[in-house]
Every structure is written in structure tokens, then in C-alpha cells.
Design a protein around this motif. Structure first.
Motif, short mmCIF file in Angstrom:
data_model
loop_
_atom_site.label_atom_id
_atom_site.label_comp_id
_atom_site.label_asym_id
_atom_site.label_seq_id
_atom_site.Cartn_x
_atom_site.Cartn_y
_atom_site.Cartn_z
N ASN A 36 0.93 -1.13 0.17
CA ASN A 36 -0.10 0.20 0.00
C ASN A 36 0.74 1.31 0.15
OD1 ASN A 36 -2.53 -1.38 0.09
ND2 ASN A 36 -1.96 -1.86 2.37
N ALA A 37 2.18 1.01 -0.02
CA ALA A 37 2.90 2.37 0.06
C ALA A 37 2.65 3.20 -1.15
CB ALA A 37 4.45 1.91 0.14
N PRO A 38 2.90 4.54 -0.93
CA PRO A 38 2.58 5.55 -2.14
C PRO A 38 3.73 5.31 -3.26
CG PRO A 38 2.35 6.69 -0.16
CD PRO A 38 3.00 5.25 0.39
N ILE A 39 3.64 5.49 -4.37
CA ILE A 39 4.21 5.55 -5.60
C ILE A 39 5.61 6.63 -5.28
CG2 ILE A 39 4.79 6.18 -8.08
CD1 ILE A 39 1.97 5.16 -8.25
N LEU A 40 6.78 6.44 -5.42
CA LEU A 40 7.89 6.83 -5.02
C LEU A 40 8.11 7.10 -3.79
CD1 LEU A 40 8.20 10.02 -7.77
CD2 LEU A 40 9.16 7.46 -8.04
N HIS A 41 7.69 6.31 -2.69
CA HIS A 41 7.92 6.35 -1.49
C HIS A 41 8.75 4.99 -1.04
CE1 HIS A 41 5.27 9.53 0.52
NE2 HIS A 41 5.32 9.73 -0.87
N GLY A 42 10.04 5.09 -1.50
CA GLY A 42 10.95 4.00 -1.48
C GLY A 42 10.99 3.73 0.22
N GLU A 43 11.60 2.46 0.38
CA GLU A 43 11.55 2.12 1.88
C GLU A 43 13.01 2.94 2.48
OE1 GLU A 43 10.95 -2.37 1.99
OE2 GLU A 43 11.58 -1.60 0.10
N THR A 44 13.94 3.47 1.56
CA THR A 44 15.08 3.91 2.23
C THR A 44 14.77 5.73 2.10
OG1 THR A 44 16.06 4.22 0.04
CG2 THR A 44 16.67 2.47 1.56
N ARG A 45 13.92 6.03 1.38
CA ARG A 45 13.48 7.68 1.42
C ARG A 45 14.71 8.39 0.47
NH1 ARG A 45 9.07 5.75 2.65
NH2 ARG A 45 7.85 6.36 4.20
N GLU A 46 15.51 7.57 -0.27
CA GLU A 46 16.50 8.23 -0.73
C GLU A 46 16.31 9.08 -1.90
OE1 GLU A 46 20.81 6.50 -2.92
OE2 GLU A 46 19.12 5.38 -3.17
N LEU A 47 15.36 8.80 -2.59
CA LEU A 47 14.87 9.92 -3.63
C LEU A 47 14.50 11.09 -3.02
CD1 LEU A 47 14.47 10.11 -6.71
CD2 LEU A 47 11.99 9.38 -6.50
N ARG A 48 13.79 10.94 -2.10
CA ARG A 48 13.08 12.33 -1.50
C ARG A 48 14.28 13.22 -0.71
NH1 ARG A 48 7.99 13.11 1.66
NH2 ARG A 48 8.23 15.22 2.74
N ARG A 49 15.24 12.29 0.01
CA ARG A 49 16.59 12.86 0.56
C ARG A 49 17.58 13.42 -0.34
NH1 ARG A 49 17.33 7.74 3.47
NH2 ARG A 49 19.20 7.92 2.39
N ALA A 50 17.44 12.99 -1.33
CA ALA A 50 18.48 13.60 -2.47
C ALA A 50 17.86 14.80 -3.30
CB ALA A 50 18.99 12.29 -3.38
N THR A 51 16.77 15.11 -2.95
CA THR A 51 16.04 16.34 -3.62
C THR A 51 16.35 17.57 -2.96
OG1 THR A 51 14.18 15.03 -4.59
CG2 THR A 51 13.75 17.38 -4.67
N ARG A 52 17.11 18.44 -3.71
CA ARG A 52 17.63 19.95 -3.17
C ARG A 52 17.07 20.77 -3.89
NH1 ARG A 52 18.57 17.00 0.49
NH2 ARG A 52 20.54 16.02 1.15
N MET A 53 17.27 22.02 -3.27
CA MET A 53 16.75 23.16 -3.94
C MET A 53 17.84 24.22 -3.87
SD MET A 53 13.77 25.85 -2.21
CE MET A 53 14.54 26.14 -0.71
N GLU A 54 18.10 24.83 -4.94
CA GLU A 54 18.87 25.93 -5.36
C GLU A 54 18.14 27.15 -5.55
OE1 GLU A 54 22.01 26.77 -8.95
OE2 GLU A 54 22.32 24.72 -7.93
N ILE A 55 18.52 28.17 -4.84
CA ILE A 55 17.64 29.54 -4.92
C ILE A 55 18.70 30.34 -5.98
CG2 ILE A 55 16.85 31.62 -3.91
CD1 ILE A 55 16.58 29.69 -1.52
N LEU A 56 17.99 30.76 -6.88
CA LEU A 56 18.45 31.63 -8.26
C LEU A 56 17.86 33.03 -8.10
CD1 LEU A 56 17.96 29.05 -11.03
CD2 LEU A 56 20.18 29.31 -9.55
N SER A 57 18.56 33.73 -8.72
CA SER A 57 18.01 35.27 -8.56
C SER A 57 16.56 35.45 -9.45
CB SER A 57 18.99 36.32 -9.50
OG SER A 57 19.12 35.75 -10.74
N ASN A 58 16.53 34.37 -10.25
CA ASN A 58 15.00 34.51 -10.96
C ASN A 58 14.28 33.42 -10.52
OD1 ASN A 58 16.49 32.57 -12.10
ND2 ASN A 58 15.88 33.26 -14.27
#
Length: 117
Positions: A36-58
Motif C-alpha cells: 500500500n505504500a505510495p508511489i515513489l516512497h521507497g523504503e530508504t526515502r533516498e529519492l526524497r532525501r536527495a532532492t535539493r533546492m538551489e535559490i536563483l535570482s530569478n
């Protein structure tokens, strides 16, 4: 999603008639939690943890450096445990979204109204 929600194709591990039903990527065995786990919710949460945000001027640039992030985002050939390759459907999880932008704006407006009271 952009202005409308386009649901992702169902994953095999949640289909009771699939040989992958309940498959655990960690153990390679059947796992009740994975049924029943949601799609893209892997057991390690690696995909989520590896997502980063870079703030740009625009604006903001979202980055995910995991080797399989692009396969999920754009679809393509994939392999599990050295088995026969298969085609992963697109499951975009990063990108512009009118619907998400509207939700964010609504939350900000709601919070501002609460602060002004």
C-alpha cells in the motif's frame, strides 16, 4: 501536474495479480507495508532525501542527483536486481505546476490573513 492532475500509472507492487505484489526493494521479498505504500516512497526515502533546492535570482532550481531520478521523471529503460530490463513509465515529480503554485499561493494568503487578525 500542471493545471490538472494526471495520475501516474499504478505500480506493479500494489496490484494483487502482479508477481511484484508487495515486493520490497530492500529485502527482495514480499512486504505487507509495500502493498500500500505510495508511489515513489521507497523504503530508504533516498529519492526524497536527495532532492535539493538551489535559490536563483530569478527563481528556484530543483536538483536530484540519484541515478534513477531521471528514469522516474522522464520514463525509460530500467533494471531491477539484474533482471530483464523493463520500461518505466514517466512519473514526473519535479517541475513547474500551475496547480501546485495555486495551492502554495492559497496557503500563503491564508497564513497572512491569520497573522493580520
Amino acid at each position: 501536474m500542471d493545471s490538472v492532475l494526471n495520475p501516474w500509472k499504478e505500480v506493479e507492487r500494489r496490484k494483487p495479480d502482479s508477481p511484484w505484489f508487495g515486493h520490497s526493494g530492500q529485502t527482495g521479498k514480499r512486504s505487507p507495508e509495500r502493498m500500500n505504500a505510495p508511489i515513489l516512497h521507497g523504503e530508504t526515502r533516498e529519492l526524497r532525501r536527495a532532492t535539493r533546492m538551489e535559490i536563483l535570482s530569478n527563481g528556484v532550481h530543483i536538483i536530484n542527483s540519484t541515478p534513477y531520478a531521471a528514469v522516474h521523471q522522464f520514463g525509460g529503460k530500467a533494471k531491477i536486481y539484474g533482471k530483464k530490463p523493463f520500461t518505466m513509465p514517466k512519473r514526473p515529480f519535479i517541475g513547474r505546476s500551475k496547480a501546485l503554485t495555486q495551492k502554495i499561493q492559497n496557503k500563503i494568503l491564508q497564513r497572512l490573513k491569520e497573522l493580520v487578525k
